[in-house]
Design a protein around this motif. Structure first.
Motif, PDB file in Angstrom:
ATOM      1  N   LYS A  37       0.843  -1.195   0.000  1.00  0.00           N
ATOM      2  CA  LYS A  37       0.000   0.000   0.000  1.00  0.00           C
ATOM      3  C   LYS A  37       0.878   1.244   0.000  1.00  0.00           C
TER       4      LYS A  37
ATOM      5  N   ASP B   8      -1.864  -1.095  -4.093  1.00  0.00           N
ATOM      6  CA  ASP B   8      -2.902  -0.150  -3.682  1.00  0.00           C
ATOM      7  C   ASP B   8      -2.261   1.217  -3.511  1.00  0.00           C
TER       8      ASP B   8
ATOM      9  N   ASP C 235      -3.384   5.027  -2.347  1.00  0.00           N
ATOM     10  CA  ASP C 235      -4.402   5.920  -1.802  1.00  0.00           C
ATOM     11  C   ASP C 235      -3.998   7.365  -2.060  1.00  0.00           C
TER      12      ASP C 235
ATOM     13  N   TYR D  11      -6.532   9.819   7.581  1.00  0.00           N
ATOM     14  CA  TYR D  11      -5.816   8.710   6.958  1.00  0.00           C
ATOM     15  C   TYR D  11      -4.876   8.030   7.951  1.00  0.00           C
ATOM     16  N   ASP D  12      -4.796   6.697   7.865  1.00  0.00           N
ATOM     17  CA  ASP D  12      -3.912   5.912   8.731  1.00  0.00           C
ATOM     18  C   ASP D  12      -2.589   5.637   8.011  1.00  0.00           C
TER      19      ASP D  12
ATOM     20  N   ASP E 233       0.091   4.620   9.283  1.00  0.00           N
ATOM     21  CA  ASP E 233       0.794   3.450   9.828  1.00  0.00           C
ATOM     22  C   ASP E 233       0.590   2.225   8.943  1.00  0.00           C
ATOM     23  N   ALA E 234      -0.452   2.240   8.121  1.00  0.00           N
ATOM     24  CA  ALA E 234      -0.789   1.081   7.299  1.00  0.00           C
ATOM     25  C   ALA E 234      -0.078   1.068   5.942  1.00  0.00           C
ATOM     26  N   ILE E 235       0.746   2.065   5.662  1.00  0.00           N
ATOM     27  CA  ILE E 235       1.380   2.131   4.344  1.00  0.00           C
ATOM     28  C   ILE E 235       2.762   1.472   4.327  1.00  0.00           C
ATOM     29  N   ASP E 236       3.159   1.089   3.123  1.00  0.00           N
ATOM     30  CA  ASP E 236       4.514   0.598   2.879  1.00  0.00           C
ATOM     31  C   ASP E 236       5.374   1.676   2.236  1.00  0.00           C
TER      32      ASP E 236
ATOM     33  N   ASP F 291      11.453   5.045   9.617  1.00  0.00           N
ATOM     34  CA  ASP F 291      10.902   3.694   9.734  1.00  0.00           C
ATOM     35  C   ASP F 291      11.533   2.832   8.640  1.00  0.00           C
TER      36      ASP F 291
ATOM     37  N   SER G  25      10.997   0.013   7.674  1.00  0.00           N
ATOM     38  CA  SER G  25      10.090  -0.867   6.940  1.00  0.00           C
ATOM     39  C   SER G  25       9.321  -0.120   5.845  1.00  0.00           C
ATOM     40  N   LYS G  26       9.513   1.193   5.750  1.00  0.00           N
ATOM     41  CA  LYS G  26       8.755   1.997   4.788  1.00  0.00           C
ATOM     42  C   LYS G  26       9.677   2.635   3.747  1.00  0.00           C
TER      43      LYS G  26
END
Length: 182
Positions: free
Chosen positions: A2, A29, A31, A57-58, A60-63, A92, A94-95
């Motif tokens: 995402k 995905d 957004d 918007y969240d 934290d849910a993104i890559d 982060d 991981s992102k």
């Protein structure tokens, strides 16, 4: 996977639309997030009318966070919430953080390009403490930067490859008859 692409009025359409289309074609995905409202209008009058306001918007849910350039970069740079978001994503591991044209200068002014390989629109480059490269796309770890609107396609493919791998990206390129040699 995402991604969120963050925009304010005045964003550079090609730098947003190119990556959005390529990433979605590749099954990622994406957004569309606006800084203020449920719509955002680009430099040349293209309006995205189904965006999510940043406050709703969240992240934290993104890559991956994508920041297109354009005149909106000054607005993003002046917005403390956007700056905090950029720093959070940058810190982060991981992102992925991806910025093109004027947008990497925001990262530079935040000190996020120190010791990094990067690119941005050439006339906007300052001494950001990193290694500037005059090329379409530069990757350094989870940082992807693009030079200008002319690099939107390469920028989008670099993000796709970082998120989904070279084999999958090559399949997407083949599906649109992409040939880097021509």
């Amino acid at each position: 996977m995402k991604c969120a692409i963050i925009m304010d009025n005045g964003f550079e359409e090609l730098e947003a639309m190119g990556p959005i289309a390529l990433l979605r074609r590749g099954g990622v995905d994406v957004d569309l997030v606006s800084v203020h409202d449920d719509h955002v209008t680009g430099r040349f009058g293209v309006t995205y009318s189904k965006t999510t306001p940043m406050k709703d918007y969240d992240f934290d849910a993104i890559d991956c966070l994508i920041i297109p350039g354009g005149a909106h970069a000054k607005k993003l740079e002046a917005n403390p919430d956007v700056l905090e978001l950029i720093k959070k994503v940058a810190n982060d591991d991981s992102k992925v953080l991806a910025a093109i044209c004027a947008a990497p200068t925001i990262l530079g002014k935040l000190g996020l390009l120190k010791g990094k390989d990067y690119t941005c629109f050439k006339s906007m480059n300052e001494d950001f403490g990193g290694n500037y490269h005059y090329q379409y796309v530069v990757e350094d770890g989870n940082l992807i930067t693009g030079i200008s609107a002319s690099a939107a396609e390469e920028f989008g493919f670099a993000i796709l490859e970082k998120l989904t791998g070279k084999e999958h990206t090559d399949e997407v390129k083949a599906s649109i008859y992409y040939d880097a040699a021509h």
